[in-house]
Design an enzyme around this catalytic site. Structure first.
Site, mmCIF file in Angstrom:
data_model
loop_
_atom_site.group_PDB
_atom_site.id
_atom_site.type_symbol
_atom_site.label_atom_id
_atom_site.label_comp_id
_atom_site.label_asym_id
_atom_site.label_seq_id
_atom_site.Cartn_x
_atom_site.Cartn_y
_atom_site.Cartn_z
ATOM 1 N N LYS A 44 83.676 -81.351 9.286
ATOM 2 C CA LYS A 44 82.421 -81.636 9.980
ATOM 3 C C LYS A 44 82.363 -83.135 10.304
ATOM 4 O O LYS A 44 83.031 -83.587 11.217
ATOM 5 C CB LYS A 44 81.238 -81.148 9.141
ATOM 6 C CG LYS A 44 81.201 -79.615 9.029
ATOM 7 C CD LYS A 44 80.019 -79.121 8.241
ATOM 8 C CE LYS A 44 79.862 -77.611 8.319
ATOM 9 N NZ LYS A 44 81.025 -76.824 7.892
ATOM 10 N N HIS A 92 77.150 -80.511 4.770
ATOM 11 C CA HIS A 92 76.314 -80.967 5.884
ATOM 12 C C HIS A 92 75.589 -82.263 5.558
ATOM 13 O O HIS A 92 74.469 -82.492 6.019
ATOM 14 C CB HIS A 92 75.309 -79.871 6.260
ATOM 15 C CG HIS A 92 75.924 -78.706 6.949
ATOM 16 N ND1 HIS A 92 76.178 -78.690 8.307
ATOM 17 C CD2 HIS A 92 76.372 -77.518 6.465
ATOM 18 C CE1 HIS A 92 76.731 -77.528 8.633
ATOM 19 N NE2 HIS A 92 76.860 -76.807 7.540
ATOM 20 N N SER A 110 72.379 -75.003 5.665
ATOM 21 C CA SER A 110 72.939 -75.157 7.009
ATOM 22 C C SER A 110 72.178 -74.419 8.095
ATOM 23 O O SER A 110 72.248 -74.806 9.254
ATOM 24 C CB SER A 110 74.400 -74.698 7.010
ATOM 25 O OG SER A 110 74.504 -73.336 6.621
#
Length: 400
Positions: free
Chosen positions: A244, A213, A185
């Site tokens: 996210k 991610h 990340s």
């Protein structure tokens, strides 16, 4: 004793402030989006370059409507943990949806991916086992590993030679688990999953991937890095977040082999001792996954805007980590420089956040930006223009 602690903490905070390392929280006064309003800026619109809102779904009308419907149908909260009276039918519906989406055998929900990672290792591993971790793994993986009694080894980021040495060293252990972020990340670098899975197979180890991610926007239909590299059948445990790309609210999960998930329901402490997810979040997450499955247009724009930003900054001579991920870190090395550039951009209505130790190693300070499918070509050009203007300052480090 309390006075001594107060004085020490005050001195430490003053030192952070003097070094411009004090983290300041920005109060958003609008829905999360590519363009937001900060309370400190009043009615001024700010271009947001630091959210994990990869697909732009955080305020998508379909997701918001699903959350409203969830409140109307299921109420506000469950007031219980899952195994007492905290399991709603929508929890199982979301677990089943994630299982089908990720093509695994079963899934278990947690209040966050941090809790998911914190719950895996202690439940599955003990002193007879070993866990091998990439040095750039997320803090939640590091903390989760600390909770278990297994033998612990680390290998340098994506260094397959070091990983193989660790696998040789742990061949005598009952169970060996190799754990990695799918995408790291702070750097925007993808894990070498083909290499990891090949070595794990040769040495009889299991593979765990935190794909926070990646899921939603990487790989076919956004199914993540293991799908991107064609190694889905070789990854035993997938962890990820709903906070996210998949709506941006909260919640995490562990997905994988049925027996692993069944055991986590019995032994994972963050699952057993935390309230279950708000049902409205589950409904909104179901809607977000449905959108993500068919979001090739959003993924296409995300990829195009990512290329635009990376290429523009590289052409200006900035050091940009990673290759094609929408995490776009501009490496400054010096923490004060990162702060100065972020302040320079803020004056021009662009929100970015500097990162320095202990979030990243000493000497590796950076400005980490994240591209969203909600960003336009003009948005990205505006960012590039601001960095171009920042080159007039004496603090900008560029590629030699």
């Amino acid at each position: 004793m309390r006075i001594q602690l107060d004085e020490r903490l005050r001195d430490d905070l003053d030192q952070l402030s003097s070094r411009k390392l004090l983290k300041v929280e920005q109060e958003i006064a609008s829905p999360q989006s590519a363009h937001i309003h900060l309370r400190a800026h009043g009615a001024r619109e700010i271009l947001n370059m630091c959210a994990n809102n990869y697909l732009g779904l955080s305020n998508h009308p379909t997701v918001v409507r699903a959350a409203h419907a969830g409140l109307d149908q299921h109420g506000f909260g469950m007031s219980s943990v899952r195994f007492i009276c905290g399991t709603h039918s929508v929890h199982r519906a979301l677990e089943q949806k994630l299982t089908k989406y990720l093509r695994t055998e079963d899934t278990i929900l947690f209040s966050s991916c941090f809790d998911a990672n914190a719950g895996v290792f202690e439940a599955l591993l003990d002193a007879d086992d070993a866990v091998i971790s990439d040095t750039l793994n997320h803090a939640s993986i590091i903390d989760g590993i600390r909770l278990c009694k297994a033998k612990r080894l680390r290998y340098a980021n994506n260094d397959m030679d070091e990983l193989e040495r660790a696998l040789r060293e742990t061949r005598h252990c009952r169970t060996v688990l190799v754990v990695t972020d799918g995408v790291f990340s702070m750097d925007g670098i993808a894990a070498d999953l083909p290499g990891i899975c090949d070595l794990a197979k040769r040495y009889g180890a299991l593979v765990m991937v935190d794909d926070s991610h990646a899921v939603g926007f990487i790989g076919p239909r956004g199914r993540g890095t293991s799908a991107q590299y064609g190694v889905e059948d070789h990854v035993d445990i997938l962890t990820g977040t709903l906070g996210k790309a998949l709506g941006g609210a909260s919640g995490g999960y562990v997905s994988g082999h049925a027996n692993i998930i069944a055991w986590l329901r019995q032994r994972a402490r963050p699952y057993l001792f935390s309230n279950s997810l708000m049902p409205a979040i589950c409904e909104a997450s179901l809607a977000a996954i449905g959108l993500a499955e068919n979001a090739d247009d959003l993924r296409s724009n995300l990829a195009a805007r990512t290329r635009q930003l990376r290429q523009g900054l590289s052409d200006l001579g900035f050091r940009v980590s990673g290759s094609d991920h929408p995490i776009v870190p501009v490496i400054t090395g010096d923490a004060a420089i990162a702060v100065q550039i972020s302040e320079f951009l803020a004056e021009r209505g662009i929100l970015v956040v500097p990162f320095s130790y202990p979030v990243v190693p000493e000497g590796a300070a950076r400005i980490r930006m994240q591209v969203s499918a909600a960003h336009t070509e003009n948005d990205i050009e505006r960012v590039i223009g601001a960095f171009r203007a920042a080159q007039a300052g004496p603090y900008v480090e560029r590629e030699k």
